[in-house]
Design a protein around this motif. Structure first.
Motif, PDB file in Angstrom:
ATOM      1  N   ASN A  43       0.805  -1.223   0.000  1.00 32.83           N
ATOM      2  CA  ASN A  43       0.000   0.000   0.000  1.00 32.83           C
ATOM      3  C   ASN A  43       0.839   1.274   0.000  1.00 32.83           C
ATOM      4  O   ASN A  43       0.299   2.368   0.062  1.00 32.83           O
ATOM      5  N   VAL A  45       3.044   4.089  -1.510  1.00 35.66           N
ATOM      6  CA  VAL A  45       3.612   4.920  -2.583  1.00 35.66           C
ATOM      7  C   VAL A  45       3.673   6.335  -2.020  1.00 35.66           C
ATOM      8  O   VAL A  45       2.900   6.672  -1.125  1.00 35.66           O
ATOM      9  N   VAL A  46       4.594   7.129  -2.554  1.00 34.64           N
ATOM     10  CA  VAL A  46       4.752   8.464  -1.966  1.00 34.64           C
ATOM     11  C   VAL A  46       4.003   9.512  -2.786  1.00 34.64           C
ATOM     12  O   VAL A  46       3.844   9.387  -3.998  1.00 34.64           O
ATOM     13  N   SER A  47       3.586  10.560  -2.096  1.00 36.37           N
ATOM     14  CA  SER A  47       2.898  11.653  -2.785  1.00 36.37           C
ATOM     15  C   SER A  47       3.922  12.621  -3.385  1.00 36.37           C
ATOM     16  O   SER A  47       5.129  12.441  -3.241  1.00 36.37           O
ATOM     17  N   GLU A  72      -1.233  13.181   9.791  1.00 36.68           N
ATOM     18  CA  GLU A  72      -1.189  12.487   8.495  1.00 36.68           C
ATOM     19  C   GLU A  72      -1.703  11.067   8.690  1.00 36.68           C
ATOM     20  O   GLU A  72      -1.191  10.320   9.515  1.00 36.68           O
ATOM     21  N   GLY A  74      -1.785   7.472   7.535  1.00 35.96           N
ATOM     22  CA  GLY A  74      -0.947   6.594   6.709  1.00 35.96           C
ATOM     23  C   GLY A  74       0.270   7.380   6.250  1.00 35.96           C
ATOM     24  O   GLY A  74       0.394   7.722   5.082  1.00 35.96           O
ATOM     25  N   GLU A  95       0.999   5.520  11.126  1.00 35.02           N
ATOM     26  CA  GLU A  95       1.342   4.576  10.052  1.00 35.02           C
ATOM     27  C   GLU A  95       1.305   3.160  10.623  1.00 35.02           C
ATOM     28  O   GLU A  95       1.791   2.910  11.729  1.00 35.02           O
ATOM     29  N   VAL A  96       0.760   2.248   9.821  1.00 34.25           N
ATOM     30  CA  VAL A  96       0.545   0.898  10.312  1.00 34.25           C
ATOM     31  C   VAL A  96       1.796   0.019  10.157  1.00 34.25           C
ATOM     32  O   VAL A  96       1.924  -0.999  10.856  1.00 34.25           O
ATOM     33  N   LEU A 100       8.200   1.579   8.285  1.00 39.15           N
ATOM     34  CA  LEU A 100       8.031   2.962   7.829  1.00 39.15           C
ATOM     35  C   LEU A 100       8.063   3.938   9.007  1.00 39.15           C
ATOM     36  O   LEU A 100       8.592   5.055   8.881  1.00 39.15           O
ATOM     37  N   GLY A 120       0.255   2.214  14.225  1.00 40.66           N
ATOM     38  CA  GLY A 120      -1.115   1.747  14.425  1.00 40.66           C
ATOM     39  C   GLY A 120      -1.990   2.220  13.280  1.00 40.66           C
ATOM     40  O   GLY A 120      -1.496   2.710  12.261  1.00 40.66           O
ATOM     41  N   SER A 121      -3.291   2.058  13.477  1.00 43.16           N
ATOM     42  CA  SER A 121      -4.229   2.433  12.418  1.00 43.16           C
ATOM     43  C   SER A 121      -4.766   3.838  12.644  1.00 43.16           C
ATOM     44  O   SER A 121      -5.025   4.248  13.777  1.00 43.16           O
ATOM     45  N   PHE A 122      -4.958   4.551  11.528  1.00 43.96           N
ATOM     46  CA  PHE A 122      -5.592   5.875  11.632  1.00 43.96           C
ATOM     47  C   PHE A 122      -7.096   5.753  11.830  1.00 43.96           C
ATOM     48  O   PHE A 122      -7.774   6.733  12.105  1.00 43.96           O
ATOM     49  N   ASP A 141      -5.607  -0.795   5.607  1.00 44.18           N
ATOM     50  CA  ASP A 141      -5.615  -1.845   6.624  1.00 44.18           C
ATOM     51  C   ASP A 141      -6.784  -1.575   7.564  1.00 44.18           C
ATOM     52  O   ASP A 141      -6.814  -0.536   8.226  1.00 44.18           O
ATOM     53  N   PHE A 164      -3.190  10.460   1.464  1.00 43.50           N
ATOM     54  CA  PHE A 164      -3.023  10.134   0.043  1.00 43.50           C
ATOM     55  C   PHE A 164      -3.769   8.822  -0.196  1.00 43.50           C
ATOM     56  O   PHE A 164      -3.193   7.738  -0.112  1.00 43.50           O
ATOM     57  N   TRP A 166      -5.637   5.826  -2.210  1.00 46.23           N
ATOM     58  CA  TRP A 166      -5.469   5.191  -3.521  1.00 46.23           C
ATOM     59  C   TRP A 166      -6.658   5.565  -4.400  1.00 46.23           C
ATOM     60  O   TRP A 166      -7.710   5.953  -3.899  1.00 46.23           O
TER      61      TRP A 166
HETATM   62  C1  LIG Z   1      -0.411   5.746  -0.510  1.00 48.07           C
HETATM   63  S1  LIG Z   1       0.658   5.593   0.895  1.00 48.07           S
HETATM   64  C2  LIG Z   1       0.911   7.323   1.295  1.00 48.07           C
HETATM   65  C3  LIG Z   1       2.128   7.595   2.159  1.00 48.07           C
HETATM   66  C4  LIG Z   1       2.292   9.041   2.589  1.00 48.07           C
HETATM   67  N1  LIG Z   1       1.084   9.565   3.211  1.00 48.07           N
HETATM   68  C5  LIG Z   1       2.657   9.944   1.432  1.00 48.07           C
HETATM   69  O1  LIG Z   1       1.826  10.779   1.085  1.00 48.07           O
HETATM   70  O2  LIG Z   1       3.739   9.818   0.882  1.00 48.07           O
HETATM   71  C6  LIG Z   1      -0.517   5.024   2.121  1.00 48.07           C
HETATM   72  C7  LIG Z   1       0.098   4.603   3.439  1.00 48.07           C
HETATM   73  O3  LIG Z   1      -0.962   4.288   4.343  1.00 48.07           O
HETATM   74  C8  LIG Z   1      -0.564   3.183   5.137  1.00 48.07           C
HETATM   75  N2  LIG Z   1      -1.797   2.586   5.688  1.00 48.07           N
HETATM   76  C9  LIG Z   1      -2.716   1.786   5.071  1.00 48.07           C
HETATM   77  N3  LIG Z   1      -3.739   1.518   5.902  1.00 48.07           N
HETATM   78  C10 LIG Z   1      -3.477   2.153   7.076  1.00 48.07           C
HETATM   79  C11 LIG Z   1      -4.160   2.266   8.313  1.00 48.07           C
HETATM   80  N4  LIG Z   1      -5.350   1.692   8.521  1.00 48.07           N
HETATM   81  N5  LIG Z   1      -3.606   3.009   9.291  1.00 48.07           N
HETATM   82  C12 LIG Z   1      -2.397   3.616   9.111  1.00 48.07           C
HETATM   83  N6  LIG Z   1      -1.697   3.548   7.959  1.00 48.07           N
HETATM   84  C13 LIG Z   1      -2.237   2.839   6.948  1.00 48.07           C
HETATM   85  C14 LIG Z   1       0.230   2.321   4.190  1.00 48.07           C
HETATM   86  O4  LIG Z   1       1.109   1.435   4.883  1.00 48.07           O
HETATM   87  C15 LIG Z   1       0.983   3.383   3.379  1.00 48.07           C
HETATM   88  O5  LIG Z   1       2.224   3.680   3.954  1.00 48.07           O
END
Ligand SMILES: C[S@@+](CC[C@H](N)C(=O)[O-])C[C@H]1O[C@@H](n2cnc3c(N)ncnc32)[C@H](O)[C@@H]1O
Length: 202
Positions: A43, A45-47, A72, A74, A95-96, A100, A120-122, A141, A164, A166
């Protein structure tokens, strides 16, 4: 209810040196991290850090958020959270993925940036809101425990939240934000195609 807030065009803005130095180093570390890992983090990718950094700088300069509390969802490598901290916000990334979180903390320490990263989870513990929108997403997640207890703060204590999502998952992030954020809070999202969107909860 969420209301769109217009954003200016950031294409021609010049980026401050402290943004650019952080972003250059972060991009190198992200490349190395991605190449060296045996199993990719699906999951992650960087913005567009320059674009998002310019938007946060503009928001702060124009005092658009109600306060200085930034989160932020994730946070990946943590760069957007660090840019918010550079702009003077009280910045936290959730961040989960443990690896990272480690990378984010190391980068923040190396640049002496006061930003906090919580594993943990957002998503909050009460996930009833996601049941109605669950078919819309696959890159979030939904099983890991929430990070807010460890953080000691809840979603409604943040003035500006960045994510960010998907493709196709923007509506889901907006639904969670609309359900849990405070009145007046802002949701800034990047859509992966050079587009930013700002919404205010009313
Ligand atoms: C598309 S990336 C974006 C990363 C960063 N925000 C950026 O803009 O570069 C999404 C991130 O969300 C994390 N993620 C996915 N589900 C999550 C959750 N429930 N809680 C926290 N992080 C989560 C993924 O591991 C990933 O690192």
């Amino acid at each position: 209810m969420l209301k769109n807030v217009p954003l200016p065009n950031f294409n021609d803005v010049s980026h401050p040196d402290d943004h650019l130095e952080l972003i250059e180093e972060a991009n190198e570390r992200v490349d190395a991290f991605t190449k060296n890992r045996r199993d990719t983090i699906r999951n992650f990718v960087v913005s567009d850090f320059e674009l998002v950094g310019a938007a946060i700088q503009w928001l702060v300069e124009n005092r658009i958020p109600c306060g200085d509390s930034f989160l932020e969802w994730g946070s990946g490598f943590g760069v957007v959270t660090m840019l918010a901290a550079i702009e003077g916000m009280d910045a936290v990334g959730i961040e989960v993925e443990r690896d990272l979180i480690d990378q984010s903390r190391r980068l923040a320490e190396d640049f002496d940036i006061d930003a906090e990263f919580v594993e943990g989870s957002f998503l909050p513990d009460d996930r009833s809101v996601i049941e109605s929108v669950i078919q819309d997403f696959e890159n979030v997640d939904i099983d890991s425990p929430s990070a807010y207890d460890a953080l000691g703060k809840s979603i409604d204590e943040f003035d500006l939240i960045f994510a960010f999502p998907w493709p196709g998952e923007q509506g889901y992030f907006a639904a969670v934000f609309d359900h849990f954020a405070a009145d007046g809070a802002l949701l800034l999202t990047y859509d992966g195609r050079n587009q930013l969107r700002l919404q205010r909860r009313e």
